[in-house]
Structure formats: structure tokens, C-alpha cells
Scaffold this motif. Structure first.
Motif, short mmCIF file in Angstrom:
data_model
loop_
_atom_site.label_atom_id
_atom_site.label_comp_id
_atom_site.label_asym_id
_atom_site.label_seq_id
_atom_site.Cartn_x
_atom_site.Cartn_y
_atom_site.Cartn_z
N GLU A 3 9.79 -3.54 15.89
CA GLU A 3 9.31 -3.28 17.24
C GLU A 3 8.94 -1.81 17.38
O GLU A 3 8.32 -1.43 18.35
N VAL A 4 9.34 -0.98 16.45
CA VAL A 4 9.00 0.44 16.45
C VAL A 4 7.70 0.59 15.66
O VAL A 4 7.63 0.24 14.49
N PRO A 5 6.65 1.11 16.29
CA PRO A 5 5.36 1.19 15.59
C PRO A 5 5.32 2.30 14.55
O PRO A 5 5.90 3.37 14.73
N ASN A 6 4.63 2.02 13.44
CA ASN A 6 4.40 3.04 12.43
C ASN A 6 3.61 4.18 13.05
O ASN A 6 2.71 3.97 13.85
N GLY A 9 5.85 9.18 17.09
CA GLY A 9 6.35 10.55 17.00
C GLY A 9 7.84 10.52 16.69
O GLY A 9 8.60 9.82 17.36
N ALA A 10 8.27 11.24 15.68
CA ALA A 10 9.68 11.24 15.28
C ALA A 10 10.59 11.64 16.44
O ALA A 10 11.70 11.14 16.56
N ALA A 11 10.12 12.51 17.31
CA ALA A 11 10.92 12.95 18.46
C ALA A 11 11.16 11.80 19.44
O ALA A 11 12.11 11.85 20.23
N GLU A 12 10.31 10.77 19.40
CA GLU A 12 10.47 9.62 20.29
C GLU A 12 11.58 8.68 19.83
O GLU A 12 11.98 7.79 20.58
N LEU A 13 12.06 8.85 18.61
CA LEU A 13 13.13 8.00 18.08
C LEU A 13 14.47 8.59 18.52
O LEU A 13 15.21 9.16 17.73
N THR A 14 14.75 8.46 19.79
CA THR A 14 15.96 9.04 20.35
C THR A 14 17.19 8.44 19.70
O THR A 14 17.24 7.24 19.43
N GLY A 15 18.14 9.28 19.41
CA GLY A 15 19.37 8.85 18.78
C GLY A 15 19.30 8.73 17.27
O GLY A 15 20.30 8.44 16.63
N VAL A 36 16.76 3.03 11.98
CA VAL A 36 16.19 2.70 13.28
C VAL A 36 16.31 1.19 13.42
O VAL A 36 15.48 0.44 12.90
N GLY A 37 17.37 0.75 14.04
CA GLY A 37 17.62 -0.68 14.12
C GLY A 37 17.82 -1.25 12.73
O GLY A 37 18.63 -0.77 11.95
N GLU A 38 17.03 -2.26 12.40
CA GLU A 38 17.11 -2.89 11.08
C GLU A 38 16.21 -2.22 10.05
O GLU A 38 16.13 -2.66 8.91
N ASN A 39 15.51 -1.16 10.45
CA ASN A 39 14.54 -0.50 9.59
C ASN A 39 14.94 0.94 9.28
O ASN A 39 15.92 1.46 9.80
N ALA A 41 13.30 4.88 9.13
CA ALA A 41 12.20 5.77 9.49
C ALA A 41 12.18 6.93 8.51
O ALA A 41 13.23 7.38 8.03
N MET A 42 10.98 7.43 8.21
CA MET A 42 10.81 8.55 7.29
C MET A 42 9.90 9.58 7.97
O MET A 42 8.88 9.21 8.56
N ARG A 43 10.30 10.85 7.89
CA ARG A 43 9.45 11.91 8.45
C ARG A 43 9.40 13.08 7.48
O ARG A 43 10.25 13.23 6.61
N ASN A 44 8.39 13.93 7.67
CA ASN A 44 8.23 15.14 6.88
C ASN A 44 9.16 16.20 7.46
O ASN A 44 9.07 16.52 8.65
N SER A 45 10.04 16.77 6.64
CA SER A 45 10.99 17.76 7.17
C SER A 45 10.29 19.03 7.67
O SER A 45 10.86 19.74 8.49
N ARG A 46 9.07 19.29 7.21
CA ARG A 46 8.33 20.47 7.71
C ARG A 46 7.70 20.22 9.07
O ARG A 46 7.23 21.14 9.71
N ASP A 47 7.65 18.95 9.49
CA ASP A 47 7.04 18.59 10.76
C ASP A 47 7.95 17.60 11.49
O ASP A 47 7.59 16.43 11.66
N PRO A 48 9.13 18.03 11.90
CA PRO A 48 10.11 17.10 12.47
C PRO A 48 9.67 16.44 13.77
O PRO A 48 10.22 15.42 14.16
N GLN A 49 8.66 16.97 14.45
CA GLN A 49 8.15 16.36 15.67
C GLN A 49 6.96 15.45 15.38
O GLN A 49 6.48 14.77 16.27
N GLY A 50 6.50 15.47 14.14
CA GLY A 50 5.31 14.69 13.76
C GLY A 50 5.60 13.21 13.64
O GLY A 50 6.64 12.71 14.08
#
Length: 77
Positions: A3-6, A9-15, A36-39, A41-50
Motif C-alpha cells: 500500500e506504500v507506493p514506490n 518521500g522517505a520523510a513521509e514514512l513516519t515511524g 514498513v509493514g510487511e515490506n 524500504a530503502m533510501r540513499n543515506s546521502r539524501d534521507p528526505q529523498g
């Protein structure tokens, strides 16, 4: 897949509790993962808000298996 779209924004994944590998270098060149639930999430550590990519646990397990077997070694410097 989720239910979380690819690309959300990483900042939108509250908690989300992001984990970065201890091998991250001084330039902060690493990725971070969070459940993130049953999934996963992966983000770039240089762009934590990306954007965050969302993977199923099966997808991430398949990737990690390939990485352990060296299937992607030619893609790194």
C-alpha cells in the motif's frame, strides 16, 4: 506489492527506523533500510528526505542472496 507506493518521500514514512550498515564510508555512501509493514524500504543515506524504494521481503532476500554469491560484483568500483 504494497500500500506504500514506490518512490514515496522517505520523510513521509513516519515511524520508520532506518538502519545503515556500519561499513558506510566517510562520504556517507550507503543505503539505509527500514521495515514498513510487511515490506522493506530503502533510501540513499546521502539524501534521507529523498525517495524510498519499497521491496517485499522476498525481493530483498533474492537480492541479498545474489549479492552474497557475487552476482553483482562487476557493478561496483
Amino acid at each position: 506489492m504494497s500500500e506504500v507506493p514506490n518512490g514515496i518521500g522517505a520523510a513521509e514514512l513516519t515511524g520508520a527506523r532506518w538502519v545503515k550498515a556500519e561499513a558506510s564510508d566517510a562520504l556517507n555512501e550507503c543505503i539505509e533500510l527500514a521495515s514498513v509493514g510487511e515490506n522493506i524500504a530503502m533510501r540513499n543515506s546521502r539524501d534521507p528526505q529523498g525517495p524510498a524504494l519499497i521491496f517485499t521481503k522476498g525481493e530483498l532476500s533474492a537480492f541479498l542472496d545474489g549479492a552474497v554469491k557475487g552476482e553483482f560484483n562487476g557493478m561496483t568500483v
